[in-house]
Design a protein around this motif. Structure first.
Motif, short mmCIF file in Angstrom:
data_model
loop_
_atom_site.label_atom_id
_atom_site.label_comp_id
_atom_site.label_asym_id
_atom_site.label_seq_id
_atom_site.Cartn_x
_atom_site.Cartn_y
_atom_site.Cartn_z
N ASN A 149 -5.62 5.49 3.90
CA ASN A 149 -6.88 5.92 2.90
C ASN A 149 -8.42 4.18 3.22
O ASN A 149 -8.00 3.51 3.82
N LEU A 198 1.84 1.28 -3.46
CA LEU A 198 0.41 2.24 -4.70
C LEU A 198 -0.28 3.66 -3.37
O LEU A 198 -1.34 3.89 -4.19
N LEU A 201 -2.57 0.60 8.57
CA LEU A 201 -2.69 1.12 7.81
C LEU A 201 -3.25 2.92 7.96
O LEU A 201 -3.66 3.43 6.63
N LEU A 237 0.42 -0.60 0.21
CA LEU A 237 0.30 0.25 -0.04
C LEU A 237 1.12 1.73 -0.06
O LEU A 237 0.44 2.22 -0.60
N TRP A 291 -11.29 3.93 1.32
CA TRP A 291 -11.22 3.16 0.97
C TRP A 291 -10.44 1.67 0.56
O TRP A 291 -11.16 1.06 0.34
N ALA A 292 -8.83 1.72 0.38
CA ALA A 292 -8.61 0.84 0.77
C ALA A 292 -8.48 -0.14 1.18
O ALA A 292 -8.29 -1.20 1.38
N LEU A 303 -1.08 3.96 -0.86
CA LEU A 303 -3.25 4.10 -0.32
C LEU A 303 -2.54 4.13 0.42
O LEU A 303 -4.75 3.91 1.57
N LEU A 322 -11.42 -2.04 1.06
CA LEU A 322 -11.32 -3.11 0.17
C LEU A 322 -10.31 -4.31 1.39
O LEU A 322 -10.49 -5.49 0.77
N ILE A 323 -9.21 -4.36 1.59
CA ILE A 323 -9.11 -5.35 2.32
C ILE A 323 -9.78 -6.09 3.08
O ILE A 323 -9.21 -6.65 3.25
#
Length: 277
Positions: free
Chosen positions: A137, A132, A216, A129, A139-140, A134, A143-144
């Motif tokens: 984030n 990238l 994250l 991440l 949104w990320a 990300l 998704l994870i």
């Protein structure tokens, strides 16, 4: 016989009552403490508050960013649960109904991944991440969350889809319906119990998740409830804001209790049907 039946009933009910008290009492004490001042908590920790004051909730919501974290958790929970269904429903249908080379290998790979501790992927995921761009984030993170629960969701949905009569799909094919129409108009409504069960269990897991959010997410404004509550716990220790801590815990726990209470019947029904199937 009536005495034996009564004694056997008591033998079951008494341990359940004791266990219920052990579980409910700390929650009840937390709710009561949320309405007390620090002086009341230290002076009479087991007594009811002299006055039910909502100031602790307001302080936790605004001064300690629990309100922002609440919204963030709502966002990642809702989006993660939705994405997980979007990925899992077609995959489960393909693995259950369509026979192709490597079908069993793919299915076993999904199922075996449930046995791998997720902590092993945290460091590689962090650097991925980072490359990238990300990190930090929501949104990320959503998704994870979704991807991490795909194997579990597929595991539940396959057991339901396997018991949908193939004759229904064959009849729909004869009538000219395509595979996506069969999936979303015929199969999906018939496995609604499995979808609801998987969604509820996933949502509760996403709501309570802590470690990935801690790793994250970097800005305080992006924190989810798990991370925000950990910061509140640390502040409460040094600022003696125990009433505020209890209020923050109530804010974090109440949605889960309400959510589970509303959908409890669906969870039991889905798990029972899944077990039978």
């Amino acid at each position: 016989m009536n005495i034996i039946r009564t004694l056997s009933g008591l033998a079951v009910r008494i341990p359940l009552l004791i266990w219920s008290f052990i579980v409910i009492f700390p929650l009840l004490w937390m709710f009561i403490g949320a309405f007390k001042t620090n002086a009341e908590i230290f002076a009479s920790p087991w007594a009811l508050p002299e006055k039910f004051n909502f100031q602790n909730f307001l302080t936790a919501w605004t001064d300690y960013n629990i309100g922002t974290a609440f919204v963030n958790s709502m966002f990642v929970t809702a989006l993660g649960s939705l994405l997980c269904l979007v990925f899992s429903i077609p995959t489960a249908y393909a693995l259950e109904r369509m026979r192709f080379k490597g079908n069993e290998i793919i299915l076993n790979t999904y199922l075996s991944s449930m046995m791998i501790p997720s902590v092993l992927g945290w460091i590689p995921l962090f650097f991925l991440l980072l490359k990238l761009n990300l990190l930090d984030n929501l949104w990320a993170l959503s998704l994870i969350y979704a991807v991490s629960h795909i194997p579990f969701t597929i595991f539940i949905l396959i057991s339901f889809m396997g018991n949908v009569p193939k004759e229904l799909e064959e009849a729909a094919t004869i009538d000219g319906m395509g595979p996506y129409g069969i999936l979303f108009k015929i199969v999906t409504p018939l496995v609604k119990s499995g979808i609801i069960t998987a969604t509820i269990l996933n949502a509760i897991s996403f709501w309570n998740e802590y470690f990935l959010a801690l790793i994250l997410l970097q800005q305080e404004s992006k924190n989810t409830l798990g991370v925000a509550m950990d910061l509140l716990k640390t502040n409460a220790k040094y600022e003696s804001a125990w009433g505020v801590l209890f209020a923050g815990l109530c804010i974090a726990v109440i949605p889960v209790i309400i959510f589970y209470s509303v959908f409890q019947r669906h969870i039991v029904k889905g798990m029972t049907e899944g077990a039978i199937k």
